[in-house]
Write a protein that holds these residues in place. Structure first.
Motif, PDB file in Angstrom:
ATOM      1  N   MET A   9       4.060  98.884 137.867  1.00  0.00           N
ATOM      2  CA  MET A   9       4.864  98.803 139.077  1.00  0.00           C
ATOM      3  C   MET A   9       4.764 100.133 139.824  1.00  0.00           C
ATOM      4  N   MET A  10       4.605 100.074 141.125  1.00  0.00           N
ATOM      5  CA  MET A  10       4.499 101.258 141.983  1.00  0.00           C
ATOM      6  C   MET A  10       5.903 101.786 142.249  1.00  0.00           C
ATOM      7  N   ASP A  11       6.086 103.107 142.112  1.00  0.00           N
ATOM      8  CA  ASP A  11       7.402 103.632 142.474  1.00  0.00           C
ATOM      9  C   ASP A  11       7.405 104.011 143.955  1.00  0.00           C
ATOM     10  N   VAL A  12       8.579 104.351 144.454  1.00  0.00           N
ATOM     11  CA  VAL A  12       8.742 104.600 145.881  1.00  0.00           C
ATOM     12  C   VAL A  12       7.903 105.790 146.340  1.00  0.00           C
ATOM     13  N   ASP A  13       7.786 106.859 145.517  1.00  0.00           N
ATOM     14  CA  ASP A  13       6.995 108.024 145.902  1.00  0.00           C
ATOM     15  C   ASP A  13       5.521 107.661 146.075  1.00  0.00           C
ATOM     16  N   GLU A  14       4.967 106.862 145.143  1.00  0.00           N
ATOM     17  CA  GLU A  14       3.583 106.421 145.269  1.00  0.00           C
ATOM     18  C   GLU A  14       3.406 105.590 146.527  1.00  0.00           C
ATOM     19  N   PHE A  15       4.381 104.736 146.797  1.00  0.00           N
ATOM     20  CA  PHE A  15       4.304 103.885 147.977  1.00  0.00           C
ATOM     21  C   PHE A  15       4.310 104.731 149.241  1.00  0.00           C
ATOM     22  N   GLU A  16       5.139 105.767 149.259  1.00  0.00           N
ATOM     23  CA  GLU A  16       5.248 106.617 150.446  1.00  0.00           C
ATOM     24  C   GLU A  16       3.904 107.269 150.769  1.00  0.00           C
ATOM     25  N   LEU A  17       3.187 107.699 149.749  1.00  0.00           N
ATOM     26  CA  LEU A  17       1.885 108.303 149.986  1.00  0.00           C
ATOM     27  C   LEU A  17       0.879 107.278 150.494  1.00  0.00           C
ATOM     28  N   GLU A  18       1.013 106.048 150.023  1.00  0.00           N
ATOM     29  CA  GLU A  18       0.061 105.007 150.378  1.00  0.00           C
ATOM     30  C   GLU A  18       0.262 104.492 151.797  1.00  0.00           C
ATOM     31  N   ARG A  19       1.513 104.344 152.219  1.00  0.00           N
ATOM     32  CA  ARG A  19       1.764 103.725 153.522  1.00  0.00           C
ATOM     33  C   ARG A  19       3.099 104.204 154.072  1.00  0.00           C
ATOM     34  N   GLU A  20       3.093 104.848 155.223  1.00  0.00           N
ATOM     35  CA  GLU A  20       4.321 105.396 155.783  1.00  0.00           C
ATOM     36  C   GLU A  20       4.974 104.496 156.813  1.00  0.00           C
ATOM     37  N   THR A  21       4.195 103.640 157.472  1.00  0.00           N
ATOM     38  CA  THR A  21       4.776 102.699 158.418  1.00  0.00           C
ATOM     39  C   THR A  21       4.105 101.347 158.251  1.00  0.00           C
ATOM     40  N   SER A  22       4.828 100.300 158.645  1.00  0.00           N
ATOM     41  CA  SER A  22       4.288  98.951 158.518  1.00  0.00           C
ATOM     42  C   SER A  22       5.119  98.021 159.380  1.00  0.00           C
ATOM     43  N   ALA A  23       4.631  96.791 159.529  1.00  0.00           N
ATOM     44  CA  ALA A  23       5.438  95.774 160.196  1.00  0.00           C
ATOM     45  C   ALA A  23       6.752  95.648 159.419  1.00  0.00           C
ATOM     46  N   PRO A  24       7.861  95.387 160.090  1.00  0.00           N
ATOM     47  CA  PRO A  24       9.176  95.437 159.433  1.00  0.00           C
ATOM     48  C   PRO A  24       9.307  94.616 158.141  1.00  0.00           C
ATOM     49  N   ILE A  25       8.930  93.366 158.182  1.00  0.00           N
ATOM     50  CA  ILE A  25       9.091  92.525 156.990  1.00  0.00           C
ATOM     51  C   ILE A  25       8.126  92.977 155.892  1.00  0.00           C
ATOM     52  N   ASP A  26       6.919  93.388 156.261  1.00  0.00           N
ATOM     53  CA  ASP A  26       5.959  93.901 155.277  1.00  0.00           C
ATOM     54  C   ASP A  26       6.508  95.145 154.584  1.00  0.00           C
ATOM     55  N   MET A  27       7.076  96.069 155.373  1.00  0.00           N
ATOM     56  CA  MET A  27       7.615  97.300 154.799  1.00  0.00           C
ATOM     57  C   MET A  27       8.747  96.992 153.825  1.00  0.00           C
ATOM     58  N   LEU A  28       9.631  96.092 154.205  1.00  0.00           N
ATOM     59  CA  LEU A  28      10.736  95.744 153.303  1.00  0.00           C
ATOM     60  C   LEU A  28      10.222  95.064 152.043  1.00  0.00           C
ATOM     61  N   GLU A  29       9.211  94.235 152.168  1.00  0.00           N
ATOM     62  CA  GLU A  29       8.631  93.597 150.975  1.00  0.00           C
ATOM     63  C   GLU A  29       8.065  94.666 150.036  1.00  0.00           C
ATOM     64  N   HIS A  30       7.351  95.638 150.572  1.00  0.00           N
ATOM     65  CA  HIS A  30       6.815  96.717 149.747  1.00  0.00           C
ATOM     66  C   HIS A  30       7.949  97.536 149.117  1.00  0.00           C
ATOM     67  N   TYR A  31       8.978  97.801 149.893  1.00  0.00           N
ATOM     68  CA  TYR A  31      10.115  98.579 149.393  1.00  0.00           C
ATOM     69  C   TYR A  31      10.810  97.844 148.244  1.00  0.00           C
ATOM     70  N   PHE A  32      11.106  96.556 148.437  1.00  0.00           N
ATOM     71  CA  PHE A  32      11.769  95.773 147.393  1.00  0.00           C
ATOM     72  C   PHE A  32      10.905  95.691 146.140  1.00  0.00           C
ATOM     73  N   THR A  33       9.620  95.459 146.324  1.00  0.00           N
ATOM     74  CA  THR A  33       8.696  95.353 145.202  1.00  0.00           C
ATOM     75  C   THR A  33       8.607  96.672 144.444  1.00  0.00           C
ATOM     76  N   ALA A  34       8.577  97.786 145.168  1.00  0.00           N
ATOM     77  CA  ALA A  34       8.520  99.107 144.532  1.00  0.00           C
ATOM     78  C   ALA A  34       9.746  99.368 143.672  1.00  0.00           C
ATOM     79  N   HIS A  35      10.878  98.749 144.038  1.00  0.00           N
ATOM     80  CA  HIS A  35      12.100  98.893 143.246  1.00  0.00           C
ATOM     81  C   HIS A  35      12.205  97.848 142.135  1.00  0.00           C
ATOM     82  N   GLY A  36      11.263  96.924 142.091  1.00  0.00           N
ATOM     83  CA  GLY A  36      11.289  95.887 141.061  1.00  0.00           C
ATOM     84  C   GLY A  36      12.280  94.777 141.338  1.00  0.00           C
ATOM     85  N   TRP A  37      12.689  94.604 142.587  1.00  0.00           N
ATOM     86  CA  TRP A  37      13.643  93.564 142.947  1.00  0.00           C
ATOM     87  C   TRP A  37      12.884  92.294 143.312  1.00  0.00           C
TER      88      TRP A  37
END
Length: 169
Positions: free
Chosen positions: A1-29
């Motif tokens: 599972m990717m943590d939030v710090d790894e995600f931040e380095l990979e992608r800083e902006t995205s379409a709103p729903i895509d960003m939230l999906e990545h954020y939720f997934t990074a938290h394991g939700w």
């Protein structure tokens, strides 16, 4: 599972729903998404929360809802409306509502998003949206419980629930 710090380095902006999906997934939700909507579940200290975001492209508005699984019986709604009014006076971002049709209490706020290449949501904005909703739900959940189950007045419930404690028991 990717943590939030790894995600931040990979992608800083995205379409709103895509960003939230990545954020939720990074938290394991766990989450489910549609084209313009995403729903995630999060276990808080007090309850299981449903987190829901709805993207309105025509307005460039991302609406974010947190539902703390509080349902209000008809005979308690007047007191809960008063409670919500007192709580909302203390909030800087977002507000609580009571949906009349279902009796559900929820926290809601929205973000107006714009960008050169279309509306985008930054990781920092996603964190602010999600964390503000969770923090306020966690902070005020006991207030609603004191009003609904302990028979306290809204003022008593707020005073009892928001006592500053030192240390842990």
């Amino acid at each position: 599972m990717m943590d939030v710090d790894e995600f931040e380095l990979e992608r800083e902006t995205s379409a709103p729903i895509d960003m939230l999906e990545h954020y939720f997934t990074a938290h394991g939700w766990s989450c489910e998404r549609g084209e313009d909507e995403i729903v995630a579940n999060f276990q808080g200290s007090w309850a299981q929360y449903e987190l829901r975001a709805i993207w309105r492209e025509e307005d460039n508005v991302l609406q974010f809802l947190a539902l703390p699984d509080i349902r209000v019986a008809t005979d308690k709604r007047l007191t809960v409306y008063e409670t919500i009014g007192l709580i909302n006076e203390q909030l800087w971002l977002g507000h609580f509502e009571l949906w009349a049709s279902s009796g559900l209490v929820l926290f809601r706020h929205a973000a107006l998003l714009e960008g050169d290449d279309g509306a985008v949501l930054t990781l920092q904005q996603a964190e602010t949206l999600v964390e503000a909703a969770i923090e306020e739900c966690e902070r005020f959940y006991p207030v609603f419980q004191f009003v609904l189950w302990a028979g306290k007045t809204p003022q008593e419930a707020i005073a009892a629930a928001l006592i500053e404690t030192q240390g842990e028991a």
